[in-house]
Design an enzyme around this catalytic site. Structure first.
Site, PDB file in Angstrom:
ATOM      1  N   ASP A  79      45.720  29.142  48.873  1.00 53.49           N
ATOM      2  CA  ASP A  79      45.332  29.330  47.316  1.00 53.49           C
ATOM      3  C   ASP A  79      46.726  29.778  46.929  1.00 53.49           C
ATOM      4  O   ASP A  79      47.364  30.678  47.480  1.00 53.49           O
ATOM      5  CB  ASP A  79      44.304  29.860  47.085  1.00 53.49           C
ATOM      6  CG  ASP A  79      43.797  29.541  45.681  1.00 53.49           C
ATOM      7  OD1 ASP A  79      44.474  28.880  45.246  1.00 53.49           O
ATOM      8  OD2 ASP A  79      42.692  30.140  45.293  1.00 53.49           O
ATOM      9  N   LYS A  80      46.831  29.610  45.410  1.00 57.62           N
ATOM     10  CA  LYS A  80      47.847  30.383  44.639  1.00 57.62           C
ATOM     11  C   LYS A  80      47.058  30.919  43.449  1.00 57.62           C
ATOM     12  O   LYS A  80      45.892  30.580  42.994  1.00 57.62           O
ATOM     13  CB  LYS A  80      48.964  29.390  44.207  1.00 57.62           C
ATOM     14  CG  LYS A  80      49.547  29.711  42.770  1.00 57.62           C
ATOM     15  CD  LYS A  80      48.848  28.659  41.748  1.00 57.62           C
ATOM     16  CE  LYS A  80      49.441  29.184  40.346  1.00 57.62           C
ATOM     17  NZ  LYS A  80      48.379  28.753  39.162  1.00 57.62           N
ATOM     18  N   HIS A  81      47.623  32.016  42.768  1.00 62.63           N
ATOM     19  CA  HIS A  81      47.082  32.495  41.707  1.00 62.63           C
ATOM     20  C   HIS A  81      48.071  32.744  40.651  1.00 62.63           C
ATOM     21  O   HIS A  81      49.115  33.512  41.094  1.00 62.63           O
ATOM     22  CB  HIS A  81      46.152  33.573  41.938  1.00 62.63           C
ATOM     23  CG  HIS A  81      45.308  34.254  40.646  1.00 62.63           C
ATOM     24  ND1 HIS A  81      44.236  33.616  40.243  1.00 62.63           N
ATOM     25  CD2 HIS A  81      45.694  35.062  39.840  1.00 62.63           C
ATOM     26  CE1 HIS A  81      43.815  34.286  39.340  1.00 62.63           C
ATOM     27  NE2 HIS A  81      44.540  34.875  38.818  1.00 62.63           N
ATOM     28  N   SER A  82      47.744  32.461  39.426  1.00 66.23           N
ATOM     29  CA  SER A  82      48.809  32.969  38.266  1.00 66.23           C
ATOM     30  C   SER A  82      48.227  33.995  37.584  1.00 66.23           C
ATOM     31  O   SER A  82      46.927  34.156  37.277  1.00 66.23           O
ATOM     32  CB  SER A  82      49.215  31.793  37.493  1.00 66.23           C
ATOM     33  OG  SER A  82      49.983  32.317  36.276  1.00 66.23           O
ATOM     34  N   THR A 119      41.970  27.941  33.356  1.00 64.02           N
ATOM     35  CA  THR A 119      42.245  26.740  34.408  1.00 64.02           C
ATOM     36  C   THR A 119      40.903  25.937  34.079  1.00 64.02           C
ATOM     37  O   THR A 119      40.798  24.589  33.932  1.00 64.02           O
ATOM     38  CB  THR A 119      42.439  26.862  35.935  1.00 64.02           C
ATOM     39  OG1 THR A 119      43.908  27.374  35.929  1.00 64.02           O
ATOM     40  CG2 THR A 119      42.516  25.579  36.531  1.00 64.02           C
ATOM     41  N   ARG A 167      36.505  41.951  29.535  1.00 68.65           N
ATOM     42  CA  ARG A 167      38.038  42.197  29.483  1.00 68.65           C
ATOM     43  C   ARG A 167      38.402  41.316  28.226  1.00 68.65           C
ATOM     44  O   ARG A 167      39.472  41.651  27.743  1.00 68.65           O
ATOM     45  CB  ARG A 167      38.879  42.131  30.626  1.00 68.65           C
ATOM     46  CG  ARG A 167      38.469  43.206  31.631  1.00 68.65           C
ATOM     47  CD  ARG A 167      38.754  43.075  32.970  1.00 68.65           C
ATOM     48  NE  ARG A 167      40.354  42.652  33.002  1.00 68.65           N
ATOM     49  CZ  ARG A 167      41.074  41.869  33.751  1.00 68.65           C
ATOM     50  NH1 ARG A 167      40.379  41.302  34.721  1.00 68.65           N
ATOM     51  NH2 ARG A 167      42.429  41.948  33.647  1.00 68.65           N
ATOM     52  N   SER A 182      40.403  41.951  40.020  1.00 64.41           N
ATOM     53  CA  SER A 182      40.041  40.867  39.687  1.00 64.41           C
ATOM     54  C   SER A 182      40.494  39.868  40.503  1.00 64.41           C
ATOM     55  O   SER A 182      39.627  38.864  40.998  1.00 64.41           O
ATOM     56  CB  SER A 182      40.165  40.548  38.157  1.00 64.41           C
ATOM     57  OG  SER A 182      39.675  39.346  37.726  1.00 64.41           O
ATOM     58  N   LYS A 186      38.100  37.948  43.948  1.00 67.78           N
ATOM     59  CA  LYS A 186      38.051  36.502  44.061  1.00 67.78           C
ATOM     60  C   LYS A 186      38.465  35.718  45.559  1.00 67.78           C
ATOM     61  O   LYS A 186      38.170  35.075  45.937  1.00 67.78           O
ATOM     62  CB  LYS A 186      38.137  35.590  43.047  1.00 67.78           C
ATOM     63  CG  LYS A 186      37.540  36.193  41.825  1.00 67.78           C
ATOM     64  CD  LYS A 186      37.387  35.217  40.399  1.00 67.78           C
ATOM     65  CE  LYS A 186      38.823  35.167  39.844  1.00 67.78           C
ATOM     66  NZ  LYS A 186      38.975  36.555  39.017  1.00 67.78           N
ATOM     67  N   LYS A 187      39.951  35.937  45.553  1.00 61.96           N
ATOM     68  CA  LYS A 187      40.689  35.465  46.515  1.00 61.96           C
ATOM     69  C   LYS A 187      40.236  35.956  47.976  1.00 61.96           C
ATOM     70  O   LYS A 187      40.267  35.115  48.925  1.00 61.96           O
ATOM     71  CB  LYS A 187      42.126  35.888  46.433  1.00 61.96           C
ATOM     72  CG  LYS A 187      42.872  35.028  45.085  1.00 61.96           C
ATOM     73  CD  LYS A 187      42.478  33.607  44.901  1.00 61.96           C
ATOM     74  CE  LYS A 187      42.891  33.047  43.544  1.00 61.96           C
ATOM     75  NZ  LYS A 187      42.536  31.655  43.378  1.00 61.96           N
TER      76      LYS A 187
END
Length: 428
Positions: A79-82, A119, A167, A182, A186-187
């Site tokens: 996975d990727k997260h920004s 997203t 937040r 955060s 999740k990841k």
């Protein structure tokens, strides 16, 4: 323990223990710690910060508030997260792209935070698209398609789900510790083999300078490693919106343009290039490619041959979405503005653009607001570009003319050229 004592302790720059974090997070989930108290704690954290040990403890506590996703195939799971940026629609392209080259991508995403779009909000511009799936349902989509993009199920890091919404509306988004906890809660719940982080640097994201971005990237890599999740981070430029489209439906349209392969203009190409680079890091991490060049070639072929678009369409259908026959989502009526003078674009006011989207109903001013997904902005220039007087530079899609009487003020044009920053600032 008393919640007020913990708030005071953090307000006065004290450190909380693992037991204290567990008390606080458990209480927030069961209602014994009120939203007002948690908002006060979030503000104290935002001002005073969290050290590495506190961040590890908070992440573990938020992860333990829920369950983990099961492994359903023997494919590499990535996975990727920004960290979030204006116009960042990379996830919409990256998830089906990685699925097309043999990965499972169980992407748990979020909604908009502050000025940056979410997203899930973008995908919900697609008629019928469901972002709330049970673990069994999402596992079935992953098994059949190789990718899904959903919000966190109520059983996945429920503490983060509640804190994330808080937040967004209390100006406590920018804390390195809260962002880290955060993201990773999740990841880690997604049972990944590798994670790639896209840490945005500049006025269009949450980290305005390189030093802050390095701090966040380092904390993410450190905490993930301590949780046995191999993670790398790329710092990417966010001093201007990413791509040409800013909004919800309009960003889906730009993602589809990229997924269809072929050539695109220089602004949209920045989205494509960043997506390929981030996806390449994942392929290397799970040994599906021997190096950066091989990985980028694999990914470029998957885009240009239509494999990634086919996976995107399958993912949309599997999550009950329905794309229009044209493949293009409808937008509000369009108005266009030209450059007031000739010269070189030297600055783009990301803050004003993000605020304009919110004011027009494309983002939230408070929790629970319904969005107008058809609102959007087309930014037809980028920093370092030469423009002539009258040349189209901005178009608004806004049904109520709520954004601004003169959007050309968002673009600073000067007589001398200014070089554009590199898309990839640093790799960590």
């Amino acid at each position: 323990m008393l919640c007020t004592h913990l708030i005071r302790q953090k307000r006065d720059a004290g450190e909380l223990t693992k037991d204290q974090w567990e008390f606080l997070i458990r209480g927030f989930c069961d209602g014994s710690v009120s939203p007002a108290q948690m908002a006060a704690m979030a503000m104290a954290i935002c001002i005073r910060g969290l050290n590495s040990r506190e961040t590890v403890d908070l992440t573990a506590t938020m992860l333990a508030s829920g369950t983990r996703l099961p492994r359903v195939t023997d494919r590499p799971r990535v996975d990727k997260h920004s960290t979030g940026g204006l116009g960042d629609k990379v996830s919409l392209v990256l998830a089906p792209l990685l699925a097309a080259v043999g990965c499972d991508v169980p992407m748990i995403s979020g909604r908009g935070l502050g000025r940056t779009g979410g997203t899930l909000d973008k995908l919900e511009a697609i008629e019928g698209f469901e972002t709330s799936l049970s673990i069994d349902q999402s596992s079935d989509v992953l098994r059949r398609v190789g990718a899904f993009i959903i919000g966190a199920d109520e059983s996945i890091a429920p503490a983060d789900r509640k804190l994330y919404a808080l937040r967004d509306v209390t100006a406590t988004v920018e804390s390195v510790g809260l962002i880290t906890a955060s993201i990773l809660s999740k990841k880690l719940a997604a049972s990944l083999d590798a994670l790639t982080m896209d840490v945005k640097v500049g006025r269009g994201g949450f980290m305005p300078d390189v030093e802050q971005a390095r701090e966040l990237a380092g904390r993410l890599v450190e905490v993930a490693a301590g949780s046995h999740l191999p993670t790398n981070a790329i710092l990417s430029d966010m001093n201007q919106p990413l791509g040409e489209a800013i909004g919800n439906a309009i960003e889906v349209n730009e993602a589809i343009q990229i997924l269809r392969g072929g050539t695109c203009n220089e602004r949209v190409a920045r989205v494509r290039d960043l997506t390929i680079r981030l996806a390449a890091q994942s392929l290397i991490a799970v040994d599906l490619a021997g190096g950066l060049e091989e990985a980028q070639q694999m990914l470029t072929r998957a885009l240009d041959q239509g494999d990634a678009m086919e996976r995107f369409e399958r993912m949309i259908t599997a999550q009950h979405g329905r794309l229009p026959t044209s493949g293009i989502l409808s937008l509000e009526s369009r108005r266009e503005w030209g450059a007031p003078v000739a010269g070189w674009v030297s600055r783009i006011d990301c803050e004003a653009i993000g605020d304009a989207i919110i004011l027009a109903g494309g983002g939230r001013r408070r929790g629970g607001e319904t969005l107008n997904h058809r609102v959007g902005i087309e930014l037809m220039v980028q920093i370092g570009q030469r423009v002539e007087q009258g040349q189209p530079i901005i178009a608004l899609h806004d049904d109520k003319n709520a954004m601004t009487p003169d959007p050309t003020t968002w673009v600073t044009i000067e007589e001398a050229p200014k070089p554009m920053a590199h898309l990839i600032v640093e790799v960590i």
